[in-house]
Design an enzyme around this catalytic site. Structure first.
Site, mmCIF file in Angstrom:
data_model
loop_
_atom_site.group_PDB
_atom_site.id
_atom_site.type_symbol
_atom_site.label_atom_id
_atom_site.label_comp_id
_atom_site.label_asym_id
_atom_site.label_seq_id
_atom_site.Cartn_x
_atom_site.Cartn_y
_atom_site.Cartn_z
ATOM 1 N N TYR A 51 0.925 -1.132 0.062
ATOM 2 C CA TYR A 51 -0.092 0.022 0.047
ATOM 3 C C TYR A 51 0.945 1.218 -0.006
ATOM 4 C CZ TYR A 51 -5.001 -0.549 0.017
ATOM 5 O OH TYR A 51 -6.307 -0.755 -0.363
ATOM 6 N N GLU A 53 -0.576 4.722 -0.671
ATOM 7 C CA GLU A 53 -1.232 5.967 -1.150
ATOM 8 C C GLU A 53 -0.182 7.313 -0.760
ATOM 9 O OE1 GLU A 53 -4.376 4.528 1.478
ATOM 10 O OE2 GLU A 53 -5.765 4.659 -0.251
ATOM 11 N N ASP A 197 -5.092 12.951 -26.132
ATOM 12 C CA ASP A 197 -4.976 11.868 -25.508
ATOM 13 C C ASP A 197 -4.406 10.802 -26.666
ATOM 14 O OD1 ASP A 197 -5.791 9.135 -25.105
ATOM 15 O OD2 ASP A 197 -7.697 9.512 -24.581
ATOM 16 N N THR A 223 -2.196 5.321 -22.477
ATOM 17 C CA THR A 223 -2.199 3.962 -21.912
ATOM 18 C C THR A 223 -0.842 3.636 -21.995
ATOM 19 O OG1 THR A 223 -3.372 3.307 -23.898
ATOM 20 C CG2 THR A 223 -4.523 3.637 -21.751
ATOM 21 N N LYS A 226 -0.752 -0.361 -24.892
ATOM 22 C CA LYS A 226 -0.759 -0.420 -26.477
ATOM 23 C C LYS A 226 0.231 -0.292 -27.191
ATOM 24 C CE LYS A 226 -5.760 1.398 -25.883
ATOM 25 N NZ LYS A 226 -5.797 2.519 -24.743
HETATM 26 N N1 DSN Z 1 -10.352 -0.195 -25.572
HETATM 27 C C1 DSN Z 1 -9.686 0.746 -26.409
HETATM 28 C C2 DSN Z 1 -9.516 0.436 -27.604
HETATM 29 O O1 DSN Z 1 -9.628 -0.649 -27.949
HETATM 30 O O2 DSN Z 1 -9.162 1.240 -28.362
HETATM 31 C C3 DSN Z 1 -10.014 2.062 -25.897
HETATM 32 O O3 DSN Z 1 -10.115 2.477 -24.726
#
Ligand code: DSN
Length: 417
Positions: A51, A53, A197, A223, A226
């Site tokens: 933990y 925080e 984004d 993110t 990806k």
């Molecule tokens: N789930 C993602 C995508 O496949 O593009 C977007 O959040």
């Protein structure tokens, strides 16, 4: 204490089945990738037990001396990778990263400009079924009817008419490069903040094949799982001006304890993404998309916008077969061992549950080391499956060919069978 092993718990056996699936079928979902063994080791490490925080050197729990070093290292590495001043590496997901930015810079009801979901945007860019569309007054921009590229004229007109506090750029199903320069110009014309984004293209930016929005956008979210090829999770980059507000929005505003196992894995992924090998990888994603686009067009598929500049292709199935829906294509391709997703195309006459399109991505197959020849083969496998979709023997034959192809490019040769 005896810990459970494979054989004791059916879920552990299910994980082995998933390893086999990933090793032996084609992963063409544009938002997926294969994380490195080092990233997966960190994700599955003892860091999951802690933990923490708060933020490095300002925690609400003891015992964080090592965790502080790890999270600080992750922040420094990602700032160096993208040339940013401030990083928050705690978001559990991209949606949470976006939520924290909105909470940091907007008040409920504020006007925001975002790309519409059915033209390639994201749920968190103002969809009425998402918190973003419910809490803020989103106005949508999209792509032109003529060339299916972002309609900057329409975006500028809407920005002048609506006076948004924030403009959100970025997409999940847009096959073209997004130039941050006109976005900055439009934001400056109307005195709006600009958030980019970069969830889908973070790896392309890190690998130097797409322009870096840091320096143009006030805030960049992305993110890590990806094209960047790290663990599942999110990240926010900003100038120091917005750093404190974003940190406060993330914790205690939205999240509690950060996932330090994911943060350790992010640190590893950021280092991997700063290598020359990763630049080659990013270039191979683009080359593979181009090869796949050419081969699919040769089989009679229409590519939205006429092609691709990035890691994905959006395919309008109607020129191939007007009766074929994205839903049906996804299901039969799954049966053939080809994993991808149905997707609306701009101004799709069909619903998002049915769709007239599919989205195809090359990040995972590029990680496996496949090249343009394999992309030509994959296009043929897709076309063959869809043409013979009513004949189980065709689908089974493709499945065998997919397994043979994947056996030469297994992402995890030491896992599964
Ligand atoms: N789930 C993602 C995508 O496949 O593009 C977007 O959040």
């Amino acid at each position: 204490m005896p810990w459970p092993r494979v054989g004791d718990d059916p879920v552990l056996e299910m994980i082995v089945r998933e390893e086999i699936r990933q090793n032996s079928t084609l992963q063409l979902i544009a938002s997926e990738n294969f994380a490195s063994p080092a990233v997966m080791a960190a994700t599955g490490s003892v860091l999951t037990n802690k933990y923490s925080e708060g933020y490095p050197y300002k925690r609400y729990y003891g015992g964080n001396m090592v965790i502080d070093e790890i999270e600080d290292e992750a922040r420094q590495r990602v700032c160096a990778l993208f040339g940013a001043d401030h990083a928050n590496v705690q978001p559990h997901a991209g949606a949470i990263a976006n939520m924290a930015v909105y909470q940091a810079v907007l008040e409920p009801g504020d006007t925001v400009l975002g790309m519409s979901l059915d033209h390639g945007g994201h749920l968190t860019h103002g969809s009425p079924v998402n918190f973003s569309g419910r809490q803020y007054r989103f106005v949508s921009y999209g792509v032109t009817a003529s060339d299916e590229r972002i309609d900057f004229e329409d975006m500028a007109a809407k920005a002048h008419a609506e006076n948004p506090k924030l403009i959100v750029a970025g997409a999940t199903a847009y096959p073209r490069l997004i130039d941050p320069v006109p976005l900055r110009e439009i934001a400056d014309e109307v005195g709006a903040l600009l958030m980019f984004d970069a969830a889908h293209i973070a790896g392309l930016i890190a690998g130097g094949v797409h322009p870096n929005p840091v320096g143009f956008a006030d805030i960049v979210t992305f993110t890590t799982h990806k094209t960047l090829r790290g663990p599942r999770g999110g990240c926010v980059l900003s100038s120091e001006q917005y750093g404190a507000a974003i940190d406060k929005a993330m914790f205690p505003g939205i999240q509690g304890g950060p996932l330090e196992n994911a943060i350790g894995a992010k640190a590893i992924a950021f280092a991997e993404a700063s290598t020359p090998e990763f630049r080659d990888y990013a270039a191979s994603i683009i080359a593979n998309s181009a090869a796949l686009a050419k081969a699919l067009a040769g089989h009679g598929f229409r590519l939205v916008s006429g092609g691709t500049d990035n890691h994905l292709l959006l395919i309008d199935l109607r020129t191939f077969d007007p009766d074929l829906t994205g839903k049906e294509a996804q299901a039969v391709l799954d049966a053939a061992g080809i994993s991808l997703n149905k997707n609306t195309i701009p101004d799709d006459p069909r619903s998002p549950f049915v769709t007239s399109g599919i989205r195809v991505g090359t990040p995972a197959v590029s990680t496996q080391g496949m090249g343009p020849d394999e992309m030509t083969a994959i296009a043929e496998l897709i076309a063959r499956t869809l043409r013979g979709r009513d004949d189980a023997s065709v689908v089974n034959a493709v499945r065998a060919d997919v397994a043979e192809l994947c056996s030469r490019f297994r992402p995890y040769p030491d896992l599964g069978v």
